[in-house]
Design an enzyme around this catalytic site. Sequence first.
Site, PDB file in Angstrom:
ATOM      1  N   GLU A   1      -6.973   4.813   7.663  1.00  8.18           N
ATOM      2  CA  GLU A   1      -6.759   6.245   7.370  1.00  8.18           C
ATOM      3  C   GLU A   1      -7.994   6.832   6.690  1.00  8.18           C
ATOM      4  O   GLU A   1      -8.334   7.996   6.903  1.00  8.18           O
ATOM      5  CB  GLU A   1      -5.495   6.409   6.514  1.00  8.18           C
ATOM      6  CG  GLU A   1      -4.237   6.185   7.356  1.00  8.18           C
ATOM      7  CD  GLU A   1      -3.061   5.592   6.608  1.00  8.18           C
ATOM      8  OE1 GLU A   1      -3.037   5.618   5.363  1.00  8.18           O
ATOM      9  OE2 GLU A   1      -2.147   5.069   7.290  1.00  8.18           O
TER      10      GLU A   1
ATOM     11  N   GLY B   1       2.327   2.348  10.871  1.00  5.71           N
ATOM     12  CA  GLY B   1       3.297   3.431  10.723  1.00  5.71           C
ATOM     13  C   GLY B   1       3.945   3.855  12.035  1.00  5.71           C
ATOM     14  O   GLY B   1       4.585   4.897  12.119  1.00  5.71           O
TER      15      GLY B   1
ATOM     16  N   GLU C   1      -5.573  -4.777  10.547  1.00  8.34           N
ATOM     17  CA  GLU C   1      -4.526  -3.786  10.807  1.00  8.34           C
ATOM     18  C   GLU C   1      -4.843  -3.028  12.091  1.00  8.34           C
ATOM     19  O   GLU C   1      -5.646  -2.090  12.079  1.00  8.34           O
ATOM     20  CB  GLU C   1      -4.452  -2.783   9.644  1.00  8.34           C
ATOM     21  CG  GLU C   1      -4.145  -3.432   8.313  1.00  8.34           C
ATOM     22  CD  GLU C   1      -3.563  -2.409   7.340  1.00  8.34           C
ATOM     23  OE1 GLU C   1      -2.436  -2.636   6.901  1.00  8.34           O
ATOM     24  OE2 GLU C   1      -4.221  -1.392   7.059  1.00  8.34           O
TER      25      GLU C   1
ATOM     26  N   GLY D   1       2.781  -1.076   4.358  1.00  9.04           N
ATOM     27  CA  GLY D   1       2.835   0.350   4.056  1.00  9.04           C
ATOM     28  C   GLY D   1       4.270   0.806   3.867  1.00  9.04           C
ATOM     29  O   GLY D   1       4.868   0.658   2.796  1.00  9.04           O
ATOM     30  N   GLY D   2       4.853   1.350   4.919  1.00  6.66           N
ATOM     31  CA  GLY D   2       6.196   1.947   4.846  1.00  6.66           C
ATOM     32  C   GLY D   2       7.240   1.061   4.176  1.00  6.66           C
ATOM     33  O   GLY D   2       8.001   1.528   3.310  1.00  6.66           O
TER      34      GLY D   2
ATOM     35  N   SER E   1       3.250  -2.055  10.515  1.00  8.25           N
ATOM     36  CA  SER E   1       4.688  -2.117  10.771  1.00  8.25           C
ATOM     37  C   SER E   1       5.316  -3.487  10.471  1.00  8.25           C
ATOM     38  O   SER E   1       6.210  -3.939  11.183  1.00  8.25           O
ATOM     39  CB  SER E   1       5.006  -1.676  12.206  1.00  8.25           C
ATOM     40  OG  SER E   1       4.629  -0.323  12.396  1.00  8.25           O
TER      41      SER E   1
ATOM     42  N   HIS F   1      -9.578   1.334   4.602  1.00  8.07           N
ATOM     43  CA  HIS F   1      -8.326   1.475   5.356  1.00  8.07           C
ATOM     44  C   HIS F   1      -8.556   2.420   6.533  1.00  8.07           C
ATOM     45  O   HIS F   1      -9.345   3.369   6.429  1.00  8.07           O
ATOM     46  CB  HIS F   1      -7.227   2.022   4.424  1.00  8.07           C
ATOM     47  CG  HIS F   1      -5.878   1.982   5.071  1.00  8.07           C
ATOM     48  ND1 HIS F   1      -5.463   2.945   5.956  1.00  8.07           N
ATOM     49  CD2 HIS F   1      -4.869   1.088   4.992  1.00  8.07           C
ATOM     50  CE1 HIS F   1      -4.249   2.638   6.391  1.00  8.07           C
ATOM     51  NE2 HIS F   1      -3.865   1.509   5.816  1.00  8.07           N
TER      52      HIS F   1
ATOM     53  N   ASN G   1       0.875  -1.178   0.000  1.00  4.34           N
ATOM     54  CA  ASN G   1       0.000   0.000   0.000  1.00  4.34           C
ATOM     55  C   ASN G   1       0.909   1.224   0.000  1.00  4.34           C
ATOM     56  O   ASN G   1       1.482   1.568   1.024  1.00  4.34           O
ATOM     57  CB  ASN G   1      -0.880  -0.052   1.256  1.00  4.34           C
ATOM     58  CG  ASN G   1      -1.710   1.204   1.425  1.00  4.34           C
ATOM     59  OD1 ASN G   1      -1.801   2.036   0.513  1.00  4.34           O
ATOM     60  ND2 ASN G   1      -2.324   1.348   2.594  1.00  4.34           N
ATOM     61  N   TRP G   2       1.031   1.836  -1.164  1.00  2.61           N
ATOM     62  CA  TRP G   2       1.982   2.957  -1.282  1.00  2.61           C
ATOM     63  C   TRP G   2       1.412   4.256  -0.729  1.00  2.61           C
ATOM     64  O   TRP G   2       2.097   5.265  -0.688  1.00  2.61           O
ATOM     65  CB  TRP G   2       2.398   3.140  -2.751  1.00  2.61           C
ATOM     66  CG  TRP G   2       3.202   1.988  -3.306  1.00  2.61           C
ATOM     67  CD1 TRP G   2       3.563   0.845  -2.640  1.00  2.61           C
ATOM     68  CD2 TRP G   2       3.755   1.873  -4.624  1.00  2.61           C
ATOM     69  NE1 TRP G   2       4.296   0.021  -3.466  1.00  2.61           N
ATOM     70  CE2 TRP G   2       4.429   0.635  -4.700  1.00  2.61           C
ATOM     71  CE3 TRP G   2       3.739   2.694  -5.762  1.00  2.61           C
ATOM     72  CZ2 TRP G   2       5.083   0.197  -5.849  1.00  2.61           C
ATOM     73  CZ3 TRP G   2       4.385   2.266  -6.910  1.00  2.61           C
ATOM     74  CH2 TRP G   2       5.054   1.028  -6.949  1.00  2.61           C
ATOM     75  N   LYS G   3       0.130   4.241  -0.359  1.00  2.00           N
ATOM     76  CA  LYS G   3      -0.517   5.425   0.218  1.00  2.00           C
ATOM     77  C   LYS G   3      -0.299   6.652  -0.682  1.00  2.00           C
ATOM     78  O   LYS G   3      -0.194   6.504  -1.898  1.00  2.00           O
ATOM     79  CB  LYS G   3      -0.042   5.646   1.661  1.00  2.00           C
ATOM     80  CG  LYS G   3      -0.221   4.381   2.510  1.00  2.00           C
ATOM     81  CD  LYS G   3      -0.054   4.607   3.984  1.00  2.00           C
ATOM     82  CE  LYS G   3      -0.259   3.282   4.719  1.00  2.00           C
ATOM     83  NZ  LYS G   3      -0.193   3.408   6.169  1.00  2.00           N
TER      84      LYS G   3
HETATM   85  P1  PGA Z   1       2.715   0.314   7.736  1.00  2.00           P
HETATM   86  O1  PGA Z   1       1.261   0.520   7.082  1.00  2.00           O
HETATM   87  O2  PGA Z   1       3.266  -0.967   7.188  1.00  2.00           O
HETATM   88  O3  PGA Z   1       3.496   1.528   7.340  1.00  2.00           O
HETATM   89  O4  PGA Z   1       2.492   0.232   9.229  1.00  2.00           O
HETATM   90  C1  PGA Z   1       0.386  -0.549   6.847  1.00  2.00           C
HETATM   91  C2  PGA Z   1      -0.896  -0.042   6.221  1.00  2.00           C
HETATM   92  O5  PGA Z   1      -1.379   1.015   6.643  1.00  2.00           O
HETATM   93  O6  PGA Z   1      -1.462  -0.665   5.297  1.00  2.00           O
END
Ligand code: PGA
Length: 251
Positions: free
Chosen positions: A97, A173, A167, A234-235, A213, A95, A9-11
């Site tokens: 967010e 994050g 999640e 994500g990251g 994470s 998600h 997930n490149w956000k």
């Molecule tokens: P993260 O994000 O790996 O940076 O914690 C995961 C996500 O939000 O899908």
Amino acid sequence: MRKKIVAGNWKMNKTTGEAAALAEAVKAALNGVADVEVVLCPTFTALKTVGDILAGSLIRLGAQNMHWEKEGAFTGEISPGMVKDLGCQYVILGHSERRQFFHETDQNVNRKAKAALAAGLIPIVCVGETLEQREANQTEEVVTTQVTRSLAGLDEGGFRRVVVAYEPVWAIGTGRTATPAQAQAVHALIRQVLAKVCNPGAAQAVRIQYGGSVKPANARELFSQADIDGGLIGGAALEAGSFADIVKAAL
Ligand code: PGA
């Protein structure tokens, strides 16, 4: 046997050029990896470019959101058909967010899940509790409600195709990962809830990803848990080497 699935997930990161470079690097690093399903989810603006790069490879394309309506006066929104038209096979829905910053509800996620399946897309439906909810011992209740409401009323064929991503919001994050045992406990609960929402056979077919994470150092132990069928990253997905290492941890 459920095939493991690892999605990046490149956000809201990467310009088109940067996305192209990352997609090329991921493709090269994962050349020949067939036993894990791999999905890249760039921003809408980079979908076409990344899709062109991935064409002919085993890596799939996914969007990070979409609207549930087919077309019409919904300024700024993108329809399931448009996402599909760009070559996506997956779409991330609900998600945390989006739930937190854009007021996305279980009801909206449910509409989107149905619309995605109708358009031939596989929804990756995200659920997870906040730190406050975990500390108040509400994890089971919150996750049960999210799964039940987000997946209500799907026919069995569609239900079996859905991917659920657990999640915990406090792990996204933050560098703070759920322990494999903590994650497995919630994944097992989710599978029980899935059995109630549809039936036990269908629940066994649904893949449940862990997200929050995930890194090369913790991926293997997480992915070896009985009900953890891969990850939503994500990251660590913003760097080809670490993403490829995480995918290989699922082999
Ligand atoms: P993260 O994000 O790996 O940076 O914690 C995961 C996500 O939000 O899908």
